[in-house]
Enzyme design. Structure first.
Site, short mmCIF file in Angstrom:
data_model
loop_
_atom_site.label_atom_id
_atom_site.label_comp_id
_atom_site.label_asym_id
_atom_site.label_seq_id
_atom_site.Cartn_x
_atom_site.Cartn_y
_atom_site.Cartn_z
N CYS A 1 6.91 -5.98 7.38
CA CYS A 1 8.02 -5.37 8.11
C CYS A 1 8.43 -6.29 9.25
O CYS A 1 7.58 -6.88 9.92
CB CYS A 1 7.61 -4.01 8.66
SG CYS A 1 8.96 -3.12 9.49
N CYS B 1 -1.10 6.82 9.83
CA CYS B 1 0.17 6.28 10.33
C CYS B 1 -0.08 5.04 11.19
O CYS B 1 -0.88 5.03 12.12
CB CYS B 1 0.87 7.34 11.17
SG CYS B 1 2.44 6.80 11.86
N CYS C 1 3.34 8.72 0.36
CA CYS C 1 3.98 7.87 1.37
C CYS C 1 4.17 6.50 0.73
O CYS C 1 3.18 5.80 0.44
CB CYS C 1 3.09 7.78 2.61
SG CYS C 1 3.68 6.63 3.87
N GLU D 1 0.83 -1.19 0.00
CA GLU D 1 0.00 0.00 0.00
C GLU D 1 0.87 1.25 0.00
O GLU D 1 1.96 1.26 0.57
CB GLU D 1 -0.91 0.02 1.24
CG GLU D 1 -1.94 -1.11 1.26
CD GLU D 1 -2.77 -1.14 2.52
OE1 GLU D 1 -3.91 -1.63 2.47
OE2 GLU D 1 -2.28 -0.68 3.58
N CYS E 1 2.27 -0.68 15.39
CA CYS E 1 2.13 -0.59 13.94
C CYS E 1 1.53 -1.86 13.36
O CYS E 1 2.02 -2.97 13.61
CB CYS E 1 3.50 -0.32 13.30
SG CYS E 1 3.42 -0.15 11.50
N GLY F 1 7.27 -1.46 5.69
CA GLY F 1 8.68 -1.87 5.66
C GLY F 1 9.63 -0.90 6.32
O GLY F 1 9.32 0.28 6.54
N GLU F 2 10.82 -1.40 6.64
CA GLU F 2 11.94 -0.59 7.14
C GLU F 2 12.85 -0.29 5.94
O GLU F 2 13.54 -1.18 5.44
CB GLU F 2 12.71 -1.35 8.23
CG GLU F 2 14.11 -0.83 8.55
CD GLU F 2 14.15 0.63 8.95
OE1 GLU F 2 14.86 1.41 8.26
OE2 GLU F 2 13.49 1.01 9.94
N SER G 1 12.46 7.22 13.94
CA SER G 1 11.32 6.75 14.73
C SER G 1 11.81 6.41 16.13
O SER G 1 12.25 5.29 16.39
CB SER G 1 10.69 5.52 14.06
OG SER G 1 10.12 5.87 12.82
N LEU G 2 11.70 7.37 17.04
CA LEU G 2 12.25 7.22 18.38
C LEU G 2 11.23 6.63 19.35
O LEU G 2 11.47 5.60 19.97
CB LEU G 2 12.75 8.57 18.88
CG LEU G 2 13.65 8.56 20.11
CD1 LEU G 2 14.93 7.79 19.84
CD2 LEU G 2 13.98 10.00 20.54
N HIS G 3 10.13 7.31 19.56
CA HIS G 3 8.96 6.82 20.31
C HIS G 3 9.15 6.65 21.81
O HIS G 3 8.22 6.24 22.50
CB HIS G 3 8.46 5.50 19.71
CG HIS G 3 8.24 5.55 18.24
ND1 HIS G 3 7.48 6.53 17.63
CD2 HIS G 3 8.71 4.75 17.24
CE1 HIS G 3 7.48 6.32 16.32
NE2 HIS G 3 8.22 5.28 16.04
N ASN H 1 -3.23 5.83 16.42
CA ASN H 1 -4.48 5.53 15.73
C ASN H 1 -5.09 4.27 16.34
O ASN H 1 -4.52 3.19 16.21
CB ASN H 1 -4.23 5.34 14.24
CG ASN H 1 -3.86 6.63 13.56
OD1 ASN H 1 -4.63 7.58 13.55
ND2 ASN H 1 -2.65 6.69 13.00
N CYS I 1 7.43 -3.10 15.62
CA CYS I 1 6.94 -2.01 16.45
C CYS I 1 5.53 -2.35 16.95
O CYS I 1 4.66 -2.69 16.16
CB CYS I 1 6.92 -0.71 15.66
SG CYS I 1 8.56 -0.18 15.11
#
Length: 427
Positions: free
Chosen positions: A137, A367, A130, A117, A144, A188-189, A246-248, A324, A141
């Site tokens: 992936c 996201c 995007c 996608e 996700c 994906g990464e 992407s720290l989070h 989300n 995470c």
């Protein structure tokens, strides 16, 4: 953990895979110098030819025939390209548009039956694509949905470039503004598919290849969870490219809980790799931080993050992303009041901070939601920015003052600590 697979190359390659195209020209004994003009001309045909429902299965359907190539000065033997390749190696399976028309999620069928996608996001002043770099992936995470897919496989460079070209064609056929930004924040990464991603970026940003539909390199952003060796290599291979980390989480312990792959890389090594990128004269970096209710959205987390990033404040921006609820992991979205406090605390550390506008929630295109679920939709939740605009001015001022006092107190405690005083003496 998803199963890692090796996708075999098809007999017919993607025309937009530049290294593969050069090899094919070599096999025909056609000079490589013909490639740029060929790509520019066919990219224009691909985007503009035919109506919205025009057939894209053959070059002839787009008005590209032998004479098109001959008029470019190519030898007749180069016309074999038109029978050995197709305009797209992928197929647009569906394009779902959000109720507010701001977002379009494209589902692409790949040649081997897999799907990916990508999402077109229409802002007032720009349109962004995007793109995905992998099927699935493997980074895991917890917030996700992409990580819930059972397999992981790499896209080739052409399959990545085709996402941009499909978006350009879709927007042109609708009479909308062209895509001018690209973020590698889909499935994906990206840095786990390094060579294909670098090749795709070079094609996407090459005026010599895509002509009017190419993007400035500064408007292409690669997001990574933190593949440190590749982050360092990226500085050499694509200088000037925008980086999103992407720290989070503000601490190693919390980050390992939210991002399992963080167990293999320390926060110190991760930030050192980002600092290497920031050493470039014009480079900036985005810090992505998904806010998860009662997990990483507290005043303490905001203060810890502020202390961590304050020395880099001049060259970074923090992008806060409210979770989300339809994504993954059983988390909850933070309340708007909590998002506001988190943002204000970072702002009082001198860090530019924005809350991402959530687009495409009702088509599972926001996201963390990309998981090939075309039928499961949800109503859009009220966007934080819309909510904050409705808040009284005195309420905003009160929150700002509270957060300013909190940051001042935290810095005062740090200044009085023996460790800080010892560092001052060492200087």
């Amino acid at each position: 953990m998803p199963k890692r697979i090796r996708r075999q190359r098809p007999e017919s390659f993607s025309f937009w895979d530049f290294p593969a195209l050069l090899q094919f020209l070599d096999s025909l004994d056609v000079k490589r110098s013909h490639a740029p003009a060929l790509l520019r001309t066919l990219a224009s045909k691909l985007v503009t030819a035919g109506g919205a429902n025009a057939d894209c299965d053959t070059w002839e359907a787009l008005g590209v025939i032998d004479e098109t190539l001959l008029d470019l000065g190519l030898p007749r033997k180069a016309c074999e390209l038109l029978t050995r390749t197709k305009p797209f190696s992928t197929r647009l399976s569906s394009a779902m548009t959000s109720s507010d028309q701001s977002t379009c999620k494209m589902v692409l069928d790949l040649w081997d039956g897999h799907k990916v996608e990508s999402v077109i996001m229409r802002h007032e002043d720009r349109t962004t694509i995007c793109v995905s770099s992998q099927v699935g992936c493997q980074m895991g995470c917890t917030f996700c949905a992409t990580g819930t897919l059972p397999i992981v496989g790499d896209l080739d460079a052409g399959e990545i470039v085709e996402q941009l070209l499909l978006a350009q064609r879709l927007e042109f056929q609708k009479g909308l503004a062209p895509v001018r930004n690209c973020v590698f924040m889909g499935m994906g990464e990206p840095l786990n598919n390094y060579d294909a991603v670098v090749s795709a970026v070079r094609s996407m940003t090459g005026l010599g290849q895509l002509g009017a539909y190419a993007l400035p390199q500064s408007r292409v952003t690669i997001s990574t969870v933190g593949v440190v060796p590749r982050m360092k290599q990226l500085v050499r291979d694509l200088p000037g490219l925008s980086l999103a980390l992407s720290l989070h989480a503000p601490t190693q312990e919390l980050r390992e809980k939210i991002v399992p792959s963080a167990k293999h890389v320390s926060m110190e090594d991760l930030l050192s790799a980002m600092d290497l990128h920031l050493e470039q004269k014009t480079a900036r970096a985005m810090i992505e931080y998904v806010l998860l209710s009662e997990e990483n959205d507290s005043d303490l987390c905001a203060t810890q993050l502020g202390k961590l990033l304050a020395p880099r404040a001049r060259k970074i921006m923090v992008n806060l992303i409210p979770y989300n609820p339809t994504a993954s992991g059983g988390f909850q979205a933070p309340k708007h009041q909590r998002v506001e406090r988190f943002q204000q605390i970072l702002a009082h550390f001198g860090i530019m901070t924005r809350v991402r506008r959530e687009m495409g929630q009702d088509i599972a295109g926001a996201c963390g939601q990309l998981a090939l679920k075309e039928s499961e939709t949800a109503e859009d939740l009220e966007d934080f920015v819309q909510w904050r605009r409705r808040q009284p001015k005195n309420s905003k001022q009160m929150v700002s003052a509270e957060c300013e006092a909190l940051v001042a107190a935290a810095l005062e405690v740090d200044a009085a600590s023996p460790l800080t005083q010892e560092k001052r003496l060492d200087r």
